[in-house]
Design a protein around this motif. Structure first.
Motif, PDB file in Angstrom:
ATOM      1  N   ASP A 186      54.153  30.661  62.930  1.00 44.75           N
ATOM      2  CA  ASP A 186      53.071  30.397  61.994  1.00 44.75           C
ATOM      3  C   ASP A 186      53.057  28.909  61.639  1.00 44.75           C
ATOM      4  OD1 ASP A 186      51.162  30.342  60.025  1.00 44.75           O
ATOM      5  OD2 ASP A 186      51.708  32.303  59.233  1.00 44.75           O
ATOM      6  N   LEU A 187      52.365  28.124  62.466  1.00 41.00           N
ATOM      7  CA  LEU A 187      52.346  26.666  62.264  1.00 41.00           C
ATOM      8  C   LEU A 187      51.587  26.285  60.996  1.00 41.00           C
ATOM      9  CD1 LEU A 187      51.693  25.487  65.943  1.00 41.00           C
ATOM     10  CD2 LEU A 187      53.880  25.873  64.790  1.00 41.00           C
ATOM     11  N   HIS A 231      51.949  27.461  58.014  1.00 44.88           N
ATOM     12  CA  HIS A 231      52.876  27.280  56.894  1.00 44.88           C
ATOM     13  C   HIS A 231      53.690  26.006  57.020  1.00 44.88           C
ATOM     14  CE1 HIS A 231      52.191  30.707  54.412  1.00 44.88           C
ATOM     15  NE2 HIS A 231      52.259  31.544  55.431  1.00 44.88           N
ATOM     16  N   LEU A 232      53.839  25.515  58.261  1.00 45.60           N
ATOM     17  CA  LEU A 232      54.569  24.270  58.466  1.00 45.60           C
ATOM     18  C   LEU A 232      53.741  23.086  57.987  1.00 45.60           C
ATOM     19  CD1 LEU A 232      57.229  23.442  59.740  1.00 45.60           C
ATOM     20  CD2 LEU A 232      56.102  23.390  61.948  1.00 45.60           C
ATOM     21  N   GLY A 256      52.292  21.623  52.802  1.00 41.77           N
ATOM     22  CA  GLY A 256      53.437  20.965  52.168  1.00 41.77           C
ATOM     23  C   GLY A 256      54.048  19.851  53.000  1.00 41.77           C
ATOM     24  N   ALA A 257      53.469  19.539  54.162  1.00 43.95           N
ATOM     25  CA  ALA A 257      54.044  18.491  55.029  1.00 43.95           C
ATOM     26  C   ALA A 257      53.545  17.097  54.648  1.00 43.95           C
ATOM     27  CB  ALA A 257      53.757  18.786  56.498  1.00 43.95           C
TER      28      ALA A 257
END
Lengths: 486, 486
Positions: free
Chosen positions: B213-214, B216-217, B220-221
């Motif tokens: 699941d990119l 969610h990466l 917040g990045a």
């Protein structure tokens, strides 16, 4: 049901060959035994068979050995040994998966986490509890109950599936519409990466905006980034007096309207659907009655809390509104826990009921509003090409996830059926792709859907996934060949 | 408040140097203008100053230019140009951040997404809406209201912050206990990576277990993986008749007990706290009254729905129970929307009230149950070393997130105060680390907390984060120097 995809042609240059079965020599076996103890390295044919496969009964298990570590340190030592020997590891939980994410078909070392099933460190304020990866889902549900709380992720295999596997596959189930997937209940997790390093991710925090959230990356990665060796799981307040309503609806568009109407007023904990054909089979083969005499094309099953009389009044008013609008033809609502359970069985017993027809199964999703069109397109192409195929629809319509089941016609032999179903898969996935859906809603990709991943994810995404895998697992030893080939 | 961290000594070998200001030559300026149009490339000093900084007023802005793209294609073209010219990009939203995640201090190109503020494609069944990254939070809240729905992520800067920035920082706020962070409302997002590639992540699906699941990466990045160019946001059913209760509690341990008691029975939508000192300042400087005459060390503010009389009865019974147990000394509950708003102001006006004291601020979290101990340890070390420092505590205690504020003593000059606060930061972060907490609960890392990231994330995690960044951004041009240095 779907054919095993051969490895892609161009292996990533960083990826080393893993050892085939024959090369698991006595030296490595001795080293494995040094780490976990003699009796915890299994190589007998029964164990290899038992631990080498999951509920996807399509692949011939062929692991080289099974190890049963008991501590995080043992897992780390095993991974380091595997990394230095280029030996592939398949992390293994309850093996209830349906996409062959936990099968070992290629001489891998199966790392079964059954012994790491400790549950404890319950915190009543944070409402969290620490679980070993081998804790069985039902064990966590029961633990929660003992604390007056509730673990809401629930599905048919809760009695055998393990928390580590649930996290690896981001397990969903029947309460997703209200409570989300496993992802939403993982407050923290510890991961042993492909280099044997231990990462302690998120540590039970609710708010943590200090860099990338690697926890969410690990959830659903099917063991390809490392081994989940501990999880801090969140628990919830238990639901109060769940009521179940079954409604007869004329078509899928009406189901969508019923969903929107109820969700505007009520916090639903489930919104399932099944077809008249599914209902007929269940009623014929289980000791169950039809919910009402009226026959409609589809049925919706709704579940909601009724802490007081007002909640049921609201639900009844919504029911009346839906009837008035022509979206609902008939309905029934549970008056007791036993009635609620019986209504649930109309939906939950479908899968078991149709097993004798050796059905082709597919687990796909689209956005909720596209489901009616999606269903119609799949039915049209199947009916046109295979008019004797019986399609059974059911699923978690409230979250866009439908389970497509096609029964094998009695006259057709199993191999011919499987071949024809391979064709159906391609049609279905092309329709999924056209609607921007997912080739795997809740079961994961594993080996089974690897060849179809490109229908849901484009090459740039898959390329980034591969690089992410190598960041966690530079030797390519963690569950190689699952989701994608390097 | 915290000193800017110098770049780490060993740059990653894959990382190319980015261009300093002087090297943004006329050729590149012309190419930028070719893409977005002459008037959308700004280089005048006022624009550089305005677009070069966020609400963290500690860094001198020094971008080389500002571009205002209007389409995804323009963003892609700009990124490709930047990649081929080794020019760093700072994606820029409402710039209301408090960790200098959106400041440009090093000759970067600021990419302001203000023009991409289209909102539309509302789906009433999925309850999703498509937003450009420049949509202001309040605009989305109002759009939801017009559809009879609700966007629950809310915080002080909702009038200026943009959805793209909210996603980049995983913005939290005052309703997290019930509704979660921004992360929980992103059904899909489109990202332009550091190579100019467009990724379409999750496409609005609820269930999608097809690979990592990119999405969610990226959430917040802080813009280090690419530019969010579109988001599909989920909306919720609006809350019914929110009631607000303020309770006087003798100590932090009692607050924890009150929280556990209420959460066992009621779905709270907020559980905030503030100290007597905070209350005194607010009452003295705003046109507000104390909630009641009783003076207690801390106050808890609870918010919950009261769709019917039963809900309020439950809350009153819980209040009585807490008083009986000695956890609560006094309390008040709103009888009207106006009263609820006034009670909220006791908590929400604290930040503005204490601004004249140029406070040192820190935004940290631990698990909920560790908050009392954490607070006591911070107070002890500050009181011992700087007895004249006034500490103001408030925050979202229901999710373990506290805001530490220290007022500058009148006698101390600002530079000396800042220096002493640098020391306080180290003590605070050491205590955070000991409790497994986060150095940034909701404000992100940016430049401000980069030097302190290691208190919350270990070297193996930071190493993996850097490799992930390079998978999305192989040229290292996306918001370089934020969160970590390559």
């Amino acid at each position: 049901m779907l054919p095993y995809a051969p490895p892609e042609s161009a292996p990533c240059e960083k990826y080393r060959r893993i050892r085939p079965v024959a090369q698991l020599d006595s030296e490595i076996l001795a080293a494995l035994k040094d780490i976990v103890g003699e009796e915890r390295v299994l190589t007998d044919p029964e164990s290899l068979q038992y631990y080498g496969r999951d509920w996807t009964r399509f692949y011939e298990p062929a692991p080289s050995a099974v190890v049963l570590p008991g501590t995080i340190e043992e897992v780390q030592a095993l991974v380091r040994l595997a990394a230095s020997s280029s030996l592939a590891i398949v992390p293994s939980g309850g093996r209830t998966g349906l996409s062959a994410g936990a099968v070992a078909v290629n001489g891998e070392l199966v790392m079964a986490l059954d012994r790491m099933n400790n549950i404890g460190d319950f915190d009543p304020v944070d409402r969290t509890v620490r679980c070993g990866p081998g804790v069985v889902t039902e064990q966590l549900q029961q633990f929660a109950e003992q604390q007056g709380l509730y673990y809401p992720v629930d599905f048919a295999s809760a009695g055998s599936s393990q928390i580590g596997g649930n996290i690896a596959t981001n397990a969903g189930g029947i309460k997703v519409i209200r409570h989300g997937m496993t992802r939403d209940w993982v407050a923290g997790l510890k991961l042993v990466t492909g280099t044997g390093e231990l990462l302690d991710l998120n540590r039970g925090l609710i708010k943590n905006n200090a860099g990338y959230d690697l926890r969410h990356l690990v959830i659903g990665a099917e063991g390809t980034l490392g081994v989940v060796v501990e999880a801090t799981m969140r628990l919830d307040r238990p639901p109060r007096d769940l009521a179940v309503m079954v409604l007869g609806v004329p078509d899928m568009t009406a189901i969508m309207r019923v969903l929107a109407a109820f969700q505007g007023e009520i916090e639903l904990s489930a919104f399932e659907f099944f077809s008249e054909l599914a209902l007929q089979k269940v009623v014929a083969h289980q000791a169950l009655q039809r919910p009402f005499e009226t026959i409609t094309e589809y049925y919706a099953l709704l579940e909601f809390e009724q802490p007081d009389a007002a909640a049921m009044e609201r639900a009844m008013a919504l029911f009346a509104h839906c009837v008035e609008q022509g979206w609902v033809y008939d309905g029934t609502v549970s008056q007791s826990v036993a009635q609620a359970e019986n209504l649930w069985r109309l939906r939950e017993d479908i899968s078991e009921t149709i097993t004798p027809w050796t059905p082709y199964k597919n687990d796909i999703s689209t956005t909720i509003s596209r489901v009616p069109e999606f269903l119609a397109e799949v039915e049209a192409v199947v009916n046109e090409n295979y008019p004797d195929f019986e399609i059974i629809w059911f699923g978690h319509i409230g979250d866009g996830n439908v389970h497509l089941n096609i029964l094998k016609p009695e006259s057709l032999d199993i191999d011919a059926f499987r071949e024809q179903c391979g064709e159906v898969s391609r049609w279905v996935f092309e329709i999924v792709q056209r609607h921007g859906g997912s080739v795997s809603a809740e079961h994961g990709v594993g080996l089974l859907k690897k060849a179809y991943l490109h229908y849901s994810r484009d090459p740039a995404e898959i390329g980034i996934m591969k690089q992410i895998k190598l960041a966690f697992d530079p030797h390519g030893i963690m569950n190689p060949g699952k989701i994608f080939d390097l």
